[in-house]
Design a protein around this motif. Sequence first.
Motif, short mmCIF file in Angstrom:
data_model
loop_
_atom_site.label_atom_id
_atom_site.label_comp_id
_atom_site.label_asym_id
_atom_site.label_seq_id
_atom_site.Cartn_x
_atom_site.Cartn_y
_atom_site.Cartn_z
N ILE A 1 -3.69 4.55 3.37
CA ILE A 1 -2.29 4.78 3.05
C ILE A 1 -2.10 5.02 1.55
O ILE A 1 -1.49 5.98 1.11
N SER A 2 -2.67 4.11 0.74
CA SER A 2 -2.43 4.20 -0.70
C SER A 2 -3.30 5.27 -1.35
O SER A 2 -3.05 5.67 -2.49
N GLY A 3 -4.31 5.72 -0.65
CA GLY A 3 -5.17 6.77 -1.18
C GLY A 3 -6.19 6.26 -2.17
O GLY A 3 -6.58 6.94 -3.11
N TYR A 4 -6.66 5.02 -1.94
CA TYR A 4 -7.66 4.44 -2.84
C TYR A 4 -9.05 4.92 -2.47
O TYR A 4 -9.52 4.73 -1.35
N GLU A 5 -9.71 5.57 -3.41
CA GLU A 5 -11.09 6.01 -3.18
C GLU A 5 -11.96 5.53 -4.32
O GLU A 5 -11.92 6.08 -5.41
N PRO A 6 -12.73 4.48 -4.07
CA PRO A 6 -13.57 3.98 -5.16
C PRO A 6 -14.63 5.02 -5.56
O PRO A 6 -15.13 5.75 -4.71
N ALA A 7 -14.92 5.04 -6.88
CA ALA A 7 -15.90 6.00 -7.37
C ALA A 7 -17.28 5.67 -6.82
O ALA A 7 -18.07 6.55 -6.51
N ALA B 1 0.84 -1.19 0.00
CA ALA B 1 0.00 0.00 0.00
C ALA B 1 0.88 1.25 0.00
O ALA B 1 0.60 2.23 -0.70
N LEU B 2 1.98 1.18 0.75
CA LEU B 2 2.93 2.30 0.80
C LEU B 2 3.55 2.54 -0.57
O LEU B 2 3.68 3.68 -1.02
N ILE B 3 3.92 1.44 -1.23
CA ILE B 3 4.52 1.55 -2.57
C ILE B 3 3.54 2.23 -3.51
O ILE B 3 3.90 3.15 -4.26
N ALA B 4 2.26 1.81 -3.42
CA ALA B 4 1.24 2.41 -4.28
C ALA B 4 1.10 3.90 -4.01
O ALA B 4 0.85 4.70 -4.91
N VAL C 1 -5.55 1.75 -10.69
CA VAL C 1 -6.34 0.94 -9.74
C VAL C 1 -5.60 -0.36 -9.43
O VAL C 1 -5.64 -0.86 -8.31
N GLU C 2 -4.87 -0.87 -10.43
CA GLU C 2 -4.17 -2.13 -10.25
C GLU C 2 -3.16 -2.06 -9.10
O GLU C 2 -2.97 -3.03 -8.37
N ALA C 3 -2.54 -0.92 -8.91
CA ALA C 3 -1.57 -0.77 -7.83
C ALA C 3 -2.23 -0.94 -6.47
O ALA C 3 -1.68 -1.57 -5.56
N HIS C 4 -3.44 -0.39 -6.33
CA HIS C 4 -4.15 -0.57 -5.06
C HIS C 4 -4.50 -2.03 -4.84
O HIS C 4 -4.44 -2.56 -3.74
#
Lengths: 236, 347
Positions: free
Chosen positions: A114-120, A36-39, A47-50
């Motif tokens: 951490i990774s900043g993933y926010e689904p639409a 998650a940190l890497i992403a 999205v694949e990174a998350h």
Amino acid sequence: MTYSLRRVYAIFQKDLKDVLKNMFITTSLPVPLVFALIASRDPNPPVEAHFMFINLVLVMITAFLQSAIIAEEKEKNTLRGLMLSPATTLEILNGKSLLTFVFTIVTIMVGAAISGYEPANLWLVAVAFLFSIFFYLALGTLIGLYTKSMMEASVLLMPILLVFGFGTMHRAFIEEYAFLSFTEYFPNIQLLELAENVQTGAGIADVWPALTIILAWSIVMFLLVIIVFKRREIDE
Amino acid sequence: MTVLHIQNLEKQSEDAIIFPAFSLEVAEGQLVAIHSTTNVRSVLLHLLIGKTVISNGEIYIHNEKLSRRKAREHLPFGISFLDEGYYERLTVREHFTFYQRLYGSAHSIDEVLSRVQLESVEHKKGRHLTFSEKKRLKLARLLIEDPDLMVLEEPDQNVDVETKRVLLKIFREQQHKQKSILVLTGNMESAITLTDQVYRLDEKGLEAFEVEEPAQSSEEETQGSDREFDQSQPIQFNKIPTKVNEKIILFDPPEIDYIESHSGQSHLYIMSESFSCVFTLAELEQRLQPYGFFRCHRSYIVNLQKVREVVTWTRNSYSLILDDQKKSEIPLSKSKMAELKGMLGLN
């Protein structure tokens, strides 16, 4: 025998205390968060990174934790005592699933922060996650029922980690080798594609096939658990 | 009221009879032990917990037939296995909290802690406990569950004296509360010390083992014949013959640690090894009395030279601890205690 939430909760609490003191488990829990940190280093990650870390959470925490806490009870000769107690097998497995579920949700939320993933579309993705978690929970239970020790369970988990955990990476192979195309229907790839589509603005009408496929995987896995469970004596 | 009723229970494995049909009743407040080999014991345990199907005979708990299905769902009695596990990473108190919630028990944790004498280690993790403490931890699970019938497999195997005392105290308390206990053991001394009624179960069947001696008169008889025996033997031959397969081995009386009688046969114990002897216990007692041997129990003769310690468990339950390698424990019956005290010049 009636189903008792008190006993499920007792097993949940016992396992929570036990897991938090288990170095083997507590050290492997933060591993997905590294991804998650890497992403998060990419200002605008795909999205694949998350999903690199999310799939790892699903295998390393959901499936592994579930199998480890079941297998360890066998290894340490404590399962028989539990089975002979008023707690039914369903209550024992539910108490453990509850713990794994809580750990999974918490890690995914921390990782997403951490990774900043926010689904639409949060709800749609949440439902897909839920179905996926059910699949991996059932997978973990199955491994736990089959193996006799924690070591055995973690060995069995290795191929699963390769296929499902790092699975999203082999999409490149699929493009090259047509005979691998069936892996597109794997729950991890379906989950990723669903999330990608949601991110580009797709609604329930567009992603329902993916959701159905993931659900079908979890139902099949649950049926497998029930079959194995009926045929095998759990404490042997 | 009968708590446990075993009726015509029988088990055969392929061609061998493990035990023929036997019946046993355990009443409320009764402490019963079954002395058997490990094999017989594990077969019996598997039948009790429904791991193997009961093909011949029935087991009733509180007049309700024990079916395999029922046993697997929820056992109507408490059971403690020899190889039972514990949670390595949980502290003693955490174990207790868990068991209390699991069994929905009304017993307070502190009460059980003090009954099994684990207060001083209540914050220690399971894996840091000593063997005997672990054993008491496992016993505590049964106390929290508090069933009407406890079945214990080898409850005092390899434990220290403190644990054995705790065990005896708890057994008496359970008896007071009209609760029953069934002990399955391969150690006759522990069966005799812990319980009131001992049975021996083997391929010949279930046989009651008399714990209290029937009459004092037979005692005097042997004392009388003792002198006769000395006179009738002009040449003093002191060695005791034993048989091992086809060989006859002769032992000097001082070599013998103790003699046990079971299944109508006396067994000499020398350096922790058992040798069967053709003489009956009464005959051996006659022969060996001049060498400082003492009939400390109906089925035991002990070499007093080898006794290190006399342990008083309760007011009428005693054991002798020997000075041999295994620190063997021999039961000492109540009436013999007085006699022994006399011999030691204590009263």
